[in-house]
Design a protein around this motif. Structure first.
Motif, short mmCIF file in Angstrom:
data_model
loop_
_atom_site.label_atom_id
_atom_site.label_comp_id
_atom_site.label_asym_id
_atom_site.label_seq_id
_atom_site.Cartn_x
_atom_site.Cartn_y
_atom_site.Cartn_z
N THR A 261 2.43 16.99 3.42
CA THR A 261 1.78 15.82 4.00
C THR A 261 2.82 14.85 4.56
O THR A 261 3.82 14.56 3.88
N PRO A 262 2.65 14.37 5.80
CA PRO A 262 3.63 13.43 6.38
C PRO A 262 3.82 12.20 5.49
O PRO A 262 2.89 11.75 4.83
N LEU A 263 5.04 11.66 5.50
CA LEU A 263 5.36 10.51 4.66
C LEU A 263 4.43 9.33 4.93
O LEU A 263 4.04 8.61 4.02
N ARG A 264 4.10 9.12 6.21
CA ARG A 264 3.22 8.00 6.54
C ARG A 264 1.86 8.17 5.85
O ARG A 264 1.30 7.19 5.34
N THR A 265 1.35 9.39 5.84
CA THR A 265 0.06 9.65 5.20
C THR A 265 0.16 9.49 3.69
O THR A 265 -0.75 8.94 3.05
N VAL A 266 1.25 9.96 3.10
CA VAL A 266 1.46 9.78 1.67
C VAL A 266 1.48 8.29 1.34
O VAL A 266 0.85 7.84 0.38
N ALA A 267 2.23 7.52 2.14
CA ALA A 267 2.32 6.08 1.91
C ALA A 267 0.95 5.43 1.95
O ALA A 267 0.58 4.63 1.08
N GLN A 268 0.15 5.76 2.97
CA GLN A 268 -1.17 5.15 3.11
C GLN A 268 -2.09 5.56 1.96
O GLN A 268 -2.92 4.76 1.51
N SER A 269 -1.94 6.78 1.48
CA SER A 269 -2.84 7.28 0.43
C SER A 269 -2.60 6.59 -0.91
O SER A 269 -3.45 6.66 -1.80
N VAL A 270 -1.45 5.91 -1.05
CA VAL A 270 -1.18 5.19 -2.30
C VAL A 270 -1.07 3.69 -2.06
O VAL A 270 -0.49 2.95 -2.87
N GLY A 271 -1.61 3.20 -0.94
CA GLY A 271 -1.76 1.78 -0.76
C GLY A 271 -0.68 1.07 0.02
O GLY A 271 -0.62 -0.17 -0.01
N TYR A 272 0.16 1.81 0.77
CA TYR A 272 1.22 1.17 1.55
C TYR A 272 0.91 1.30 3.04
O TYR A 272 0.75 2.42 3.55
N THR A 273 0.85 0.18 3.74
CA THR A 273 0.65 0.22 5.19
C THR A 273 1.96 0.42 5.92
O THR A 273 1.98 0.84 7.08
N SER A 274 3.08 0.14 5.26
CA SER A 274 4.41 0.29 5.85
C SER A 274 5.13 1.47 5.21
O SER A 274 5.30 1.50 3.98
N GLU A 275 5.56 2.42 6.03
CA GLU A 275 6.33 3.55 5.52
C GLU A 275 7.66 3.08 4.93
O GLU A 275 8.14 3.64 3.93
N PHE A 276 8.24 2.05 5.53
CA PHE A 276 9.51 1.52 5.03
C PHE A 276 9.33 0.93 3.63
O PHE A 276 10.15 1.16 2.73
N ALA A 277 8.27 0.14 3.44
CA ALA A 277 8.01 -0.46 2.13
C ALA A 277 7.76 0.62 1.08
O ALA A 277 8.20 0.51 -0.07
N PHE A 278 7.03 1.65 1.48
CA PHE A 278 6.77 2.77 0.57
C PHE A 278 8.07 3.45 0.18
O PHE A 278 8.31 3.73 -1.01
N ALA A 279 8.93 3.74 1.16
CA ALA A 279 10.19 4.43 0.87
C ALA A 279 11.06 3.60 -0.07
O ALA A 279 11.71 4.14 -0.98
#
Length: 297
Positions: A261-279
């Motif tokens: 699953t793309p990182l952006r999708t993983v981030a969104q699936s756990v409540g992060y709208t920003s991929e940078f903030a998730f990383a």
């Protein structure tokens, strides 16, 4: 949403491995410490568990199940004073989920299933931290039929055994956790039976992407914010928002391990709208960026 099953699934890091252990007295097997959690099932006969911490030997009989939370070094023997040899299963192939151990002798026979669950101990679920170091379950109406099925599959060695036995062993872990959480001394048993707390846990597990607040979780559980926060922390062992953050990162780690699953999708699936903030949050939790976690060097 089954919180117990979800919590266990999130901690898995690999397939359960076990070995059919067929021994005749006198015998003794030394088990080294492992990174997962260790279990033993007595299918036939009797034996003694010799804990590695110097506590008293524990007698075991047919139908008994033992679970060692930390996978610590220990031994099994027909008698506490029997000489010990290393537990080294033989396997048909390196990837075989079921191995064999045999020790011949003139005395009484015992048959056991010995193995380890591959669970993440670096980021343990609060449930696992709350478990006692040793759980010993005797034969019961609930666990007994499962032990009988394991004994039958291991004895007959029919086609499909390598798929059936690991599944039965995995089910056994849920029975162990269910039996323990049902006890009076279990905080998690109280948490799962508390209407407000269990409702919040189900909500968090089912929708980690939702912007949950303590107030919203309390309202959905029908209690005040202060009562909810105090009760959640006491029973779960973490404040609600700490548990939510832990579950989000745990869910993300599981997705990265098990999918592309793309990182952006993983981030969104756990409540992060920003991929940078998730990383950034993921690296803080795991000590490595999510891309490197998925593809270790």
């Amino acid at each position: 949403m089954d919180v117990l099953s979800e919590a266990l699934a999130a901690m898995r890091t690999g397939r359960t491995r076990s070995a059919r252990t067929d021994v005749r007295a006198p015998w003794g097997l030394r088990f080294p410490a492992v990174t997962g959690t260790t279990f033993h099932v007595v299918l036939q006969g009797t034996c003694w568990l010799l804990p590695g911490d110097g506590t008293a030997p524990l007698p075991l009989s047919a139908g008994d199940v033992v679970f060692l939370r930390e996978g610590s070094a220990h031994a099994l023997a027909d008698q506490p004073g029997s000489p010990l040899i290393e537990f080294v299963p033989s396997r048909e192939t390196p990837d075989s989920p079921i191995g064999q151990v045999r020790v011949d002798g003139p005395g009484d026979r015992a048959i056991l299933l010995c193995g380890a669950y591959q669970l993440d101990r670096a980021r343990p679920h609060p449930l696992m931290r709350d478990l006692p170091a040793l759980i010993h379950l005797t034969r019961s109406p609930e666990l007994g039929p499962l032990v009988d099925l394991l004994a039958r599959e291991l004895d007959l060695s029919l086609p499909g055994r390598d798929g059936i036995v690991p599944s039965l062993v995995d089910a056994m872990l849920l029975y162990i956790l269910r039996a323990w959480t049902g006890g009076d001394a279990s905080r998690w048993g109280l948490a799962l039976s508390d209407r407000a707390i269990s409702h919040a846990l189900r909500d968090i597990h089912a929708r980690p992407e939702h912007p949950w607040t303590v107030e919203e979780l309390a309202t959905r559980g029908g209690v005040s914010r202060s009562v909810f926060a105090e009760r959640f922390t006491a029973l779960v062992g973490q404040p609600p928002m700490t548990y939510l953050a832990w579950w989000r990162m745990t869910s993300a780690g599981r997705m990265l391990r098990e999918s592309d699953t793309p990182l952006r999708t993983v981030a969104q699936s756990v409540g992060y709208t920003s991929e940078f903030a998730f990383a950034k949050a993921f690296k803080r939790a795991y000590g490595t960026p999510p891309g490197r976690y998925r593809r270790p060097a």
